[in-house]
Design an enzyme around this catalytic site. Structure first.
Site, PDB file in Angstrom:
ATOM      1  N   GLN A  52       4.710  -3.566   2.999  1.00 19.41           N
ATOM      2  CA  GLN A  52       4.510  -4.981   3.298  1.00 19.41           C
ATOM      3  C   GLN A  52       4.975  -5.840   2.120  1.00 19.41           C
ATOM      4  OE1 GLN A  52       0.523  -3.314   2.941  1.00 19.41           O
ATOM      5  NE2 GLN A  52      -0.161  -5.440   2.868  1.00 19.41           N
TER       6      GLN A  52
ATOM      7  N   GLU B 222       0.808  -1.221   0.000  1.00 19.54           N
ATOM      8  CA  GLU B 222       0.000   0.000   0.000  1.00 19.54           C
ATOM      9  C   GLU B 222       0.844   1.276   0.000  1.00 19.54           C
ATOM     10  OE1 GLU B 222      -2.767  -0.405   3.203  1.00 19.54           O
ATOM     11  OE2 GLU B 222      -3.567  -2.284   2.419  1.00 19.54           O
TER      12      GLU B 222
END
Length: 770
Positions: A601, A488
């Site tokens: 991530q 993200e």
């Protein structure tokens, strides 16, 4: 790190329970989450029956939600229009105790003894309190609370008060508190909701001497909710209604006790027809009162005995870790919907973080845990996606796709609720994630009936979106532009590697499934084609796009590039970023982050895990080395993925480090936001870390394989998996690896590349350590 969940005293970690020895203090808000109880539908935060200094008094129903319009100061076509958020429903736990006219509260009088325990084998929250009132009257309060796994709509409380040093009057008052509200969101997008005003209005109320039924209706979503209570008391000399509360009284001699059993039921028109809501709540309460509290506790024990017999992960050598693993498994069981109409929220039913929304976390993180431990729950999660197809088709049309279905990025009832589309709606990989879980389900269970009845329609409809969003460039490569992958911190890019690789898997699987269905179940094939209007040419187009898929690769570095532009971006200055500036999303504008080479991530690294057969070991090692250096792990979804890939490429120390970041993430509150709810994806990542990571388990089209290793700090570990109707136990210790099946079952797999076949006549075998 001090591995305790205690406010004052150092309580050693216990493998089967969590325990606290003080009721209030700086960790009380956190403990409300940790001691929450649920059954996949009802969720009750671990606040005390008597109230007090609650950080968040929360009661939730999985799937029960309110809606509000999303307001954009600057509008655009196709933006999500309606938010759905899980409601804080009436608090039916409320109990007040009065001793000789003095109200029991924790911060008055003297607290002589206190302990609260949640045993994962019992599924009962137990508390013992010894209290001396300001006037010197001492009592012992023993309470037990259960949210019934076997009874979706039911919870119950046993509340016993014993006079210790006096003879006198004791009163217990029970009620429903309907004056509840949701937590208001602040600057942290992971916390709370933006609800404006009361969401529930009273639609009716019934009261009698034994109980109460409160009917309410949501303001916008239109659901009818019933909250009911019913009581049974022993040792009482008087009982009745007083000022809206159900009061039982007794004049106790020293050593005598007064006991109240309180049964609680929730039901809504999201579960049954509106005309049946009140009836359902009444029936559940009547049946519970007839069976009694002890019977409910016994039922809970039977349910959990089966669960742990088939799902337990046992680790020898680290009690704190063992506690963390079982705590995570237990909360997953408490949080997951299993009725085909509900899913599992990012925070389960323990808090209001992320507004109770469901994400792709389910398919990629949580689904495998249930697939290999409780396959029937995994099937129900896929049934939820099937039931969501009509809304997914609507969303596809809103996004200008003439055919197909596009699942929402975040939702409860099926509407897209992502108001920030660059990090939400643009994550088209959600379609491939759902298809991946269906493919894994078929490999693990062989349940082609489900595929024919439900799964094929999901996979084929969602595969059509890739043809709509992608296209061929001048070099003949199939490209997917302007999407966001799992990371993200990198948004709206061309040819995100994870998205493209998963889309290729998705389209290939869709074509394979269509051909198998046509050959083996022609009637079902014709029905599905007719239902979605699929044309034969689309299947060939999927094959062609899969073969021509662009998968970015940098030959100079020898790594798979996260997207077409990732390596051209300026690397983030990690050396000069203070620790208090993490997570980055709370301290930097999104555009600042998007312009840099930095990951929140696992993205490419996640593809290495899910599509393991498509990469060499050297590929994986080079990719891991590079992306480890640019990843902040600001997302709780990240560390477990890095742990599993590190284990596969031989980085044992790193694998263990990342695993430990995941295993006790909530118990130790390492992300500093567990008070708003547990992190269900990270919890499931702990199980994956054992089975996929240290156990080296992979299930692909070529079969099931294991490559177990033993972490240096452990003396042994054991996990179990349901595969093809068999339950396989895998035990790894210093002597090697022991595989065992239940009698009468059979299973074939490989151990570090060596074929193994277990049968009913030869159900167990020990292999040497690799």
């Amino acid at each position: 790190m001090n591995h305790v969940i205690d406010v004052i005293d150092a309580v050693p970690a216990e493998p089967w329970q969590i325990r606290e020895t003080a009721p209030l203090g700086p960790r009380a808000f956190l403990h409300e989450t940790l001691f929450a109880l649920g059954n996949g539908y009802i969720g009750l935060r671990g606040t005390h029956e008597e109230g007090g200094a609650a950080g968040l008094e929360g009661s939730y129903l999985n799937g029960f939600h309110e809606t509000e319009a999303i307001h954009y100061p600057e509008n655009a076509y196709g933006l999500a229009r309606t938010n759905e958020f899980m409601l804080n429903v009436p608090n039916a736990k409320c109990i007040a105790l009065t001793v000789e006219g003095e109200r029991f509260v924790f911060d008055a009088g003297k607290l002589l003894a206190y302990e609260r325990r949640l045993d994962f084998r019992k599924g009962v929250l137990e508390r013992t309190v010894e209290w001396e009132s300001p006037l010197g009257h001492r009592v012992r309060i023993d309470s037990r609370r259960v949210v019934c796994f076997g009874r979706k709509h039911l919870a119950a409380i046993e509340y016993r008060v014993t006079a210790l040093n006096f003879a006198g009057r004791v009163e217990i008052a029970s009620r429903i508190d309907s004056e509840v509200s949701n937590l208001q969101a602040g600057d942290d997008p992971r916390v709370g909701s933006a609800v404006t005003g009361p969401a529930l209005s009273v639609a009716g109320r019934e009261q009698d001497a034994d109980g109460e039924l409160l009917l309410q209706r949501t303001r916008n979503s239109g659901f009818l909710l019933a909250t009911g209570i019913r009581h049974a008391a022993s040792g009482a000399t008087d009982a009745g209604l007083r000022e809206g509360a159900h009061v039982v009284k007794a004049r106790l001699a020293e050593g005598e006790a007064l006991t109240l059993h309180k049964f609680i039921a929730y039901a809504s028109s999201r579960d049954v027809a509106e005309a049946d809501v009140a009836r359902l709540a009444r029936e559940e309460l009547a049946r519970a009162a007839q069976d009694g509290f002890a019977h409910l506790v016994a039922e809970q024990g039977v349910y959990l005995e089966r669960f742990w017999r088939e799902a337990d992960v046992a680790i020898a050598g680290d009690d704190a870790l063992q506690q963390g693993v079982r705590f995570n498994q237990y909360h997953l069981l408490q949080s997951v919907g299993r009725d085909g109409r509900t899913n599992i929220a990012a925070k389960g039913v323990t808090g209001e973080g992320y507004e109770g929304h469901y994400f792709w976390d389910t398919e990629i993180y949580v689904f495998p845990f249930f697939l290999f431990s409780r396959p029937e729950i995994a099937r129900a999660l896929l049934q939820y996606r099937y039931n969501g197809l009509p809304k997914a088709r609507e969303r596809a049309r809103q996004m200008s796709h003439a055919t197909g279905a596009l699942y929402p990025w975040r939702t409860i009832g099926g509407e897209e609720c992502s108001a920030y589309y660059p990090a939400g709606t643009a994550q088209y990989h959600i379609n491939a994630d759902v298809a991946y879980s269906i493919r894994l389900y078929l490999l693990a269970t062989g349940d082609f009936d489900f595929i024919a009845e439900y799964g094929a329609e999901i996979v084929l409809e969602t595969a059509r979106i890739w043809s709509g969003i992608g296209g061929y460039d001048r070099a003949g490569r199939f490209c997917i532009n302007e999407v966001t992958g799992p990371d993200e911190y990198t948004a709206l890019v061309n040819n995100n590697y994870y998205t493209n690789a998963m889309a290729r898997m998705h389209m290939t699987f869709a074509a394979d499934m269509a051909e198998r269905l046509r050959a083996e179940r022609p009637q079902d094939y014709a029905r599905v084609l007719a239902a979605i209007g699929l044309e034969e040419g689309e299947i060939a187009a999927w094959r062609a796009a899969s073969a021509a898929m662009r998968l970015p690769y940098d030959t100079a570095l020898g790594i798979h590039e996260q997207d077409d532009s990732f390596l051209s971006k300026k690397p983030w200055d990690f050396a000069n970023t203070p620790k208090d500036k993490y997570p980055l999303l709370l301290h930097y504008h999104p555009l600042v982050i998007y312009r840099h080479q930095v990951c929140k991530q696992a993205d490419v690294v996640l593809a290495l895990l899910l599509l393991s057969d498509e990469f060499t070991l050297d590929d994986k090692r080079r990719d891991f080395d590079f992306y480890e250096g640019v990843t902040t792990h600001d997302s709780s979804l990240s560390s477990c993925i890095f742990s599993m890939v590190a284990s596969e490429v031989g980085y044992a120390d790193k694998a263990y480090h990342y695993f430990m970041e995941t295993a006790r993430l909530d118990l130790d509150n390492t992300h500093a936001n567990t008070e708003y709810g547990v992190h269900t994806a990270a919890m499931a990542g702990t199980w994956l870390g054992v089975a996929y990571g240290f156990g080296g388990m992979r299930l692909t089209g070529s079969g099931l394989r294991f490559a177990p290793t033993l972490p240096a700090k452990w003396t042994s570990y054991r996990f179990q998996v349901h595969v093809q109707g068999a339950l396989l136990a895998v035990t790894v210790d210093t002597r090697g690896v022991h595989y065992r099946l239940a009698d009468g079952e059979s299973l074939a797999f490989t151990h570090h590349g060596t074929p193994v076949a277990l049968t009913g006549s030869n159900p167990d075998i020990r292999m040497e350590a690799a």
